[in-house]
Scaffold this active site. Structure first.
Site, PDB file in Angstrom:
ATOM      1  N   SER A  10       0.849  -1.182   0.000  1.00  0.00           N
ATOM      2  CA  SER A  10       0.000   0.000   0.000  1.00  0.00           C
ATOM      3  C   SER A  10       0.888   1.236   0.000  1.00  0.00           C
ATOM      4  O   SER A  10       1.534   1.550   1.001  1.00  0.00           O
ATOM      5  CB  SER A  10      -0.901  -0.005   1.242  1.00  0.00           C
ATOM      6  OG  SER A  10      -1.667   1.163   1.299  1.00  0.00           O
ATOM      7  N   HIS A  35      -1.095  -1.162  -4.462  1.00  0.00           N
ATOM      8  CA  HIS A  35      -2.421  -0.808  -3.954  1.00  0.00           C
ATOM      9  C   HIS A  35      -2.440   0.690  -3.673  1.00  0.00           C
ATOM     10  O   HIS A  35      -1.646   1.184  -2.869  1.00  0.00           O
ATOM     11  CB  HIS A  35      -2.687  -1.613  -2.668  1.00  0.00           C
ATOM     12  CG  HIS A  35      -4.043  -1.409  -2.082  1.00  0.00           C
ATOM     13  ND1 HIS A  35      -5.145  -2.110  -2.510  1.00  0.00           N
ATOM     14  CD2 HIS A  35      -4.476  -0.591  -1.084  1.00  0.00           C
ATOM     15  CE1 HIS A  35      -6.197  -1.744  -1.789  1.00  0.00           C
ATOM     16  NE2 HIS A  35      -5.822  -0.810  -0.930  1.00  0.00           N
ATOM     17  N   ASP A  37      -4.588   3.931  -2.455  1.00  0.00           N
ATOM     18  CA  ASP A  37      -5.762   4.344  -1.684  1.00  0.00           C
ATOM     19  C   ASP A  37      -6.209   5.745  -2.073  1.00  0.00           C
ATOM     20  O   ASP A  37      -5.497   6.722  -1.831  1.00  0.00           O
ATOM     21  CB  ASP A  37      -5.445   4.322  -0.187  1.00  0.00           C
ATOM     22  CG  ASP A  37      -5.331   2.913   0.366  1.00  0.00           C
ATOM     23  OD1 ASP A  37      -6.213   2.089   0.040  1.00  0.00           O
ATOM     24  OD2 ASP A  37      -4.387   2.632   1.119  1.00  0.00           O
ATOM     25  N   MET A  39      -8.891   8.585  -1.301  1.00  0.00           N
ATOM     26  CA  MET A  39      -9.866   9.019  -0.291  1.00  0.00           C
ATOM     27  C   MET A  39     -10.324  10.435  -0.613  1.00  0.00           C
ATOM     28  O   MET A  39      -9.519  11.281  -0.994  1.00  0.00           O
ATOM     29  CB  MET A  39      -9.231   8.987   1.104  1.00  0.00           C
ATOM     30  CG  MET A  39      -8.585   7.674   1.476  1.00  0.00           C
ATOM     31  SD  MET A  39      -7.910   7.720   3.158  1.00  0.00           S
ATOM     32  CE  MET A  39      -6.865   6.257   3.150  1.00  0.00           C
ATOM     33  N   HIS A  70      -8.051   1.491  -4.770  1.00  0.00           N
ATOM     34  CA  HIS A  70      -9.051   1.312  -3.704  1.00  0.00           C
ATOM     35  C   HIS A  70      -9.774   2.645  -3.532  1.00  0.00           C
ATOM     36  O   HIS A  70      -9.257   3.569  -2.909  1.00  0.00           O
ATOM     37  CB  HIS A  70      -8.355   0.874  -2.416  1.00  0.00           C
ATOM     38  CG  HIS A  70      -9.308   0.638  -1.288  1.00  0.00           C
ATOM     39  ND1 HIS A  70      -8.882   0.437   0.008  1.00  0.00           N
ATOM     40  CD2 HIS A  70     -10.665   0.573  -1.248  1.00  0.00           C
ATOM     41  CE1 HIS A  70      -9.937   0.267   0.794  1.00  0.00           C
ATOM     42  NE2 HIS A  70     -11.028   0.343   0.051  1.00  0.00           N
ATOM     43  N   MET A  72     -12.019   4.849  -1.976  1.00  0.00           N
ATOM     44  CA  MET A  72     -12.785   5.190  -0.775  1.00  0.00           C
ATOM     45  C   MET A  72     -13.423   6.552  -0.998  1.00  0.00           C
ATOM     46  O   MET A  72     -13.036   7.561  -0.417  1.00  0.00           O
ATOM     47  CB  MET A  72     -11.864   5.176   0.447  1.00  0.00           C
ATOM     48  CG  MET A  72     -11.456   3.775   0.855  1.00  0.00           C
ATOM     49  SD  MET A  72     -10.202   3.743   2.140  1.00  0.00           S
ATOM     50  CE  MET A  72      -8.708   3.692   1.145  1.00  0.00           C
ATOM     51  N   MET A 141     -12.286  -5.536   4.111  1.00  0.00           N
ATOM     52  CA  MET A 141     -11.495  -4.630   4.947  1.00  0.00           C
ATOM     53  C   MET A 141     -11.302  -5.240   6.339  1.00  0.00           C
ATOM     54  O   MET A 141     -12.260  -5.698   6.960  1.00  0.00           O
ATOM     55  CB  MET A 141     -12.189  -3.268   5.073  1.00  0.00           C
ATOM     56  CG  MET A 141     -12.192  -2.438   3.802  1.00  0.00           C
ATOM     57  SD  MET A 141     -10.527  -2.058   3.195  1.00  0.00           S
ATOM     58  CE  MET A 141      -9.861  -1.067   4.546  1.00  0.00           C
ATOM     59  N   ASP A 175      -7.160  -6.072   3.554  1.00  0.00           N
ATOM     60  CA  ASP A 175      -6.464  -4.791   3.652  1.00  0.00           C
ATOM     61  C   ASP A 175      -6.683  -4.197   5.035  1.00  0.00           C
ATOM     62  O   ASP A 175      -7.814  -3.964   5.436  1.00  0.00           O
ATOM     63  CB  ASP A 175      -7.024  -3.843   2.571  1.00  0.00           C
ATOM     64  CG  ASP A 175      -6.428  -2.445   2.631  1.00  0.00           C
ATOM     65  OD1 ASP A 175      -5.421  -2.246   3.335  1.00  0.00           O
ATOM     66  OD2 ASP A 175      -6.980  -1.543   1.966  1.00  0.00           O
TER      67      ASP A 175
END
Length: 228
Positions: A10, A35, A37, A39, A70, A72, A141, A175
């Site tokens: 990540s 990976h 993320d 957000m 990912h 979010m 998750m 994750d």
């Protein structure tokens, strides 16, 4: 069984001032994918980065890396086309963030990306079931999304086990709080795609940690195939 052990660092856990070189370093240390993320400050409290960063990373030295996004975000539909254009390989949205998962899955597929669906700790795994045969990967998750460094939630493992029993060839990702201390539980439950942040990137020898995680998962996959 069509699935294999894959380890995805990540990159949010890395030194963000040199993200490109950190991505290169992770791939050179044996990562199977990266990976990323995303957000938006709405679906989760934090804000990270968007498609311009992904495009920059894709144009840099990690041109061949598989980018697992990912997402979010509270409006995952909004970012499908920009992420595809930026060079994302897989678009993993949260089931909780959409009222029309079927349409979203179709849109992601048509944009040329693989499809992942994620669920938060509070979401029942059965809610994923109607979509499991239409997606490439399910993400369970093992922490509340939005913050790094949280403690691994072992009580999420029955979700992984249930998915593996119901959908034997599905890629299942975990994750949150996953590292050498918790990998055995994930592997035994049936996870094969492992996201690990600080446990890999913060280690003095990321290569050995990635190799350890992959070995544990591969051995569990082999054992499962022999037990069938």
């Amino acid at each position: 069984m069509a699935y294999s052990a894959k380890i995805g660092p990540s990159i949010l856990s890395s030194d963000l001032s040199c993200l490109g070189s950190e991505c290169v370093r992770m791939m050179e240390c044996g990562a199977d994918y990266l990976h990323l993320d995303v957000m938006d400050g709405h679906f989760v409290p934090n804000i990270t980065f968007g498609h311009p960063m992904v495009e920059s990373l894709r144009k840099s030295s990690v041109q061949e890396a598989f980018f697992d996004m990912h997402m979010m975000v509270s409006r995952p539909e909004q970012w499908v086309k920009p992420m595809a254009a930026a060079g994302a390989n897989q678009y993993t949205f949260h089931l909780e963030a959409t009222s029309n998962a079927g349409n979203l899955i179709k849109e992601i597929r048509e944009s040329g990306m693989k499809v992942g669906v994620a669920i938060k700790p509070g979401t029942a795994v059965e809610e994923l079931a109607p979509w499991a045969n239409q997606i490439d990967m399910a993400l369970v998750m093992t922490v509340e999304p939005g913050f790094g460094g949280q403690k691994f939630m072992e009580d999420m493992m029955p979700k992984v086990s249930w998915l593996r029993s119901q959908f034997p060839s599905l890629d299942i990702e975990v994750d949150g709080g996953v590292g050498p201390d918790t990998i055995h539980k994930c592997a035994e439950a049936g996870a094969n795609m492992i996201v690990s942040g600080s446990a890999v990137i913060g280690n003095d020898d990321p290569r050995s940690v990635i190799a350890l995680l992959r070995t544990v998962v591969a051995e569990a996959i082999q054992k499962r195939s022999l037990d069938r």
